[in-house]
Design a protein around this motif. Structure first.
Motif, PDB file in Angstrom:
ATOM      1  N   VAL A  38      46.735  15.380  54.591  1.00 45.88           N
ATOM      2  CA  VAL A  38      48.131  15.002  54.784  1.00 45.88           C
ATOM      3  C   VAL A  38      48.243  13.500  54.559  1.00 45.88           C
ATOM      4  CG1 VAL A  38      48.627  16.870  56.406  1.00 45.88           C
ATOM      5  CG2 VAL A  38      47.833  14.683  57.266  1.00 45.88           C
ATOM      6  N   PHE A  39      49.458  13.063  54.277  1.00 45.56           N
ATOM      7  CA  PHE A  39      49.710  11.641  54.100  1.00 45.56           C
ATOM      8  C   PHE A  39      50.528  11.153  55.282  1.00 45.56           C
ATOM      9  CE2 PHE A  39      48.712  13.110  49.899  1.00 45.56           C
ATOM     10  CZ  PHE A  39      47.907  12.099  49.416  1.00 45.56           C
ATOM     11  N   ALA A  40      49.987  10.171  55.997  1.00 38.27           N
ATOM     12  CA  ALA A  40      50.660   9.615  57.163  1.00 38.27           C
ATOM     13  C   ALA A  40      50.579   8.099  57.077  1.00 38.27           C
ATOM     14  CB  ALA A  40      49.998  10.114  58.445  1.00 38.27           C
ATOM     15  N   GLY A  41      51.724   7.451  57.153  1.00 36.03           N
ATOM     16  CA  GLY A  41      51.733   5.995  57.096  1.00 36.03           C
ATOM     17  C   GLY A  41      51.166   5.465  55.797  1.00 36.03           C
ATOM     18  N   GLU A  42      51.473   6.132  54.692  1.00 40.30           N
ATOM     19  CA  GLU A  42      51.007   5.766  53.357  1.00 40.30           C
ATOM     20  C   GLU A  42      49.485   5.790  53.229  1.00 40.30           C
ATOM     21  OE1 GLU A  42      52.804   2.177  51.948  1.00 40.30           O
ATOM     22  OE2 GLU A  42      54.804   2.820  52.527  1.00 40.30           O
ATOM     23  N   GLN A  43      48.836   6.544  54.110  1.00 42.23           N
ATOM     24  CA  GLN A  43      47.386   6.700  54.028  1.00 42.23           C
ATOM     25  C   GLN A  43      47.048   8.179  54.056  1.00 42.23           C
ATOM     26  OE1 GLN A  43      45.637   4.546  57.242  1.00 42.23           O
ATOM     27  NE2 GLN A  43      45.957   2.561  56.294  1.00 42.23           N
ATOM     28  N   ARG A  44      45.947   8.504  53.423  1.00 43.67           N
ATOM     29  CA  ARG A  44      45.475   9.879  53.404  1.00 43.67           C
ATOM     30  C   ARG A  44      44.679  10.163  54.661  1.00 43.67           C
ATOM     31  NH1 ARG A  44      41.637  12.099  48.774  1.00 43.67           N
ATOM     32  NH2 ARG A  44      40.263  12.555  50.479  1.00 43.67           N
ATOM     33  N   ALA A  45      44.961  11.288  55.300  1.00 43.28           N
ATOM     34  CA  ALA A  45      44.239  11.660  56.515  1.00 43.28           C
ATOM     35  C   ALA A  45      43.824  13.120  56.420  1.00 43.28           C
ATOM     36  CB  ALA A  45      45.119  11.444  57.744  1.00 43.28           C
ATOM     37  N   ASP A  46      42.626  13.405  56.865  1.00 43.29           N
ATOM     38  CA  ASP A  46      42.150  14.785  56.882  1.00 43.29           C
ATOM     39  C   ASP A  46      42.535  15.432  58.200  1.00 43.29           C
ATOM     40  OD1 ASP A  46      40.954  14.493  54.415  1.00 43.29           O
ATOM     41  OD2 ASP A  46      39.089  13.755  55.277  1.00 43.29           O
ATOM     42  N   ARG A  47      43.019  16.650  58.131  1.00 43.92           N
ATOM     43  CA  ARG A  47      43.362  17.421  59.326  1.00 43.92           C
ATOM     44  C   ARG A  47      42.512  18.679  59.343  1.00 43.92           C
ATOM     45  NH1 ARG A  47      46.037  14.344  62.816  1.00 43.92           N
ATOM     46  NH2 ARG A  47      47.894  13.474  61.921  1.00 43.92           N
ATOM     47  N   VAL A  48      41.665  18.772  60.329  1.00 43.67           N
ATOM     48  CA  VAL A  48      40.837  19.959  60.491  1.00 43.67           C
ATOM     49  C   VAL A  48      41.312  20.678  61.737  1.00 43.67           C
ATOM     50  CG1 VAL A  48      38.513  20.848  60.809  1.00 43.67           C
ATOM     51  CG2 VAL A  48      38.885  18.826  59.392  1.00 43.67           C
ATOM     52  N   GLN A  49      41.689  21.933  61.567  1.00 43.18           N
ATOM     53  CA  GLN A  49      42.148  22.727  62.702  1.00 43.18           C
ATOM     54  C   GLN A  49      41.031  23.636  63.194  1.00 43.18           C
ATOM     55  OE1 GLN A  49      45.666  24.850  61.505  1.00 43.18           O
ATOM     56  NE2 GLN A  49      46.976  23.157  62.132  1.00 43.18           N
ATOM     57  N   HIS A  50      40.951  23.737  64.505  1.00 47.54           N
ATOM     58  CA  HIS A  50      40.018  24.650  65.147  1.00 47.54           C
ATOM     59  C   HIS A  50      40.856  25.682  65.895  1.00 47.54           C
ATOM     60  CE1 HIS A  50      36.731  21.892  64.312  1.00 47.54           C
ATOM     61  NE2 HIS A  50      37.493  20.924  64.771  1.00 47.54           N
ATOM     62  N   VAL A  51      40.549  26.944  65.695  1.00 46.98           N
ATOM     63  CA  VAL A  51      41.243  28.020  66.401  1.00 46.98           C
ATOM     64  C   VAL A  51      40.302  28.549  67.461  1.00 46.98           C
ATOM     65  CG1 VAL A  51      42.354  30.257  66.158  1.00 46.98           C
ATOM     66  CG2 VAL A  51      42.592  28.572  64.345  1.00 46.98           C
ATOM     67  N   MET A  52      40.755  28.477  68.711  1.00 48.22           N
ATOM     68  CA  MET A  52      39.930  28.872  69.856  1.00 48.22           C
ATOM     69  C   MET A  52      40.579  30.051  70.556  1.00 48.22           C
ATOM     70  SD  MET A  52      39.059  25.121  71.279  1.00 48.22           S
ATOM     71  CE  MET A  52      38.361  23.900  70.195  1.00 48.22           C
ATOM     72  N   THR A  53      39.798  31.078  70.792  1.00 49.44           N
ATOM     73  CA  THR A  53      40.285  32.252  71.510  1.00 49.44           C
ATOM     74  C   THR A  53      39.623  32.274  72.878  1.00 49.44           C
ATOM     75  OG1 THR A  53      40.460  33.424  69.401  1.00 49.44           O
ATOM     76  CG2 THR A  53      40.562  34.749  71.401  1.00 49.44           C
ATOM     77  N   ILE A  54      40.465  32.353  73.915  1.00 50.62           N
ATOM     78  CA  ILE A  54      39.975  32.392  75.293  1.00 50.62           C
ATOM     79  C   ILE A  54      40.659  33.535  76.026  1.00 50.62           C
ATOM     80  CG2 ILE A  54      39.515  29.919  75.380  1.00 50.62           C
ATOM     81  CD1 ILE A  54      42.103  29.623  77.021  1.00 50.62           C
ATOM     82  N   ARG A  55      40.143  33.872  77.197  1.00 50.17           N
ATOM     83  CA  ARG A  55      40.817  34.859  78.034  1.00 50.17           C
ATOM     84  C   ARG A  55      42.153  34.292  78.491  1.00 50.17           C
ATOM     85  NH1 ARG A  55      38.054  39.325  79.503  1.00 50.17           N
ATOM     86  NH2 ARG A  55      35.805  39.263  79.284  1.00 50.17           N
TER      87      ARG A  55
END
Length: 107
Positions: free
Chosen positions: A49-66
């Motif tokens: 994604v581009f934020a503040g005219e800079q490139r940033a990596d976004r890594v999502q983690h999906v966590m399943t819990i009770r």
């Protein structure tokens, strides 16, 4: 999902307010977080994604819990020495058995 699939340990916490010395407050993670909640964690495909005219990596983690009532996006997750923000909460099958948390790294 079965209980045997919960192979990671996470901690769910709420940020604390601390004085910043200039009359305001900053959010900090509580001290001594102990991972005490079993979870199934999988990493989604990272995106750029581009934020503040800079490139940033976004890594999502999906966590399943009770299922635990009251968990919202105001909470955070500590996992493997990382502090993550909860960006989405999903009650799987609306049966109050499992919750899926979508988390991104705090920045």
């Amino acid at each position: 999902m079965t209980a045997a699939g919960l192979r990671e340990w996470i901690a769910i916490f709420q940020m604390e307010l601390s004085p910043d010395g200039q009359g305001g407050f900053i959010e900090i993670a509580p001290a001594n977080l102990t991972p005490d909640l079993p979870a199934n964690v999988r990493t989604e495909t990272p995106r750029v994604v581009f934020a503040g005219e800079q490139r940033a990596d976004r890594v999502q983690h999906v966590m399943t819990i009770r299922y635990q009532p009251g968990i919202t996006t105001a909470y955070g997750v500590a996992w493997r020495d990382q502090l993550l923000d909860i960006v989405a909460v999903k009650n799987l099958d609306t049966r109050n058995a499992w919750i899926e948390l979508t988390c991104e790294r705090s920045e």
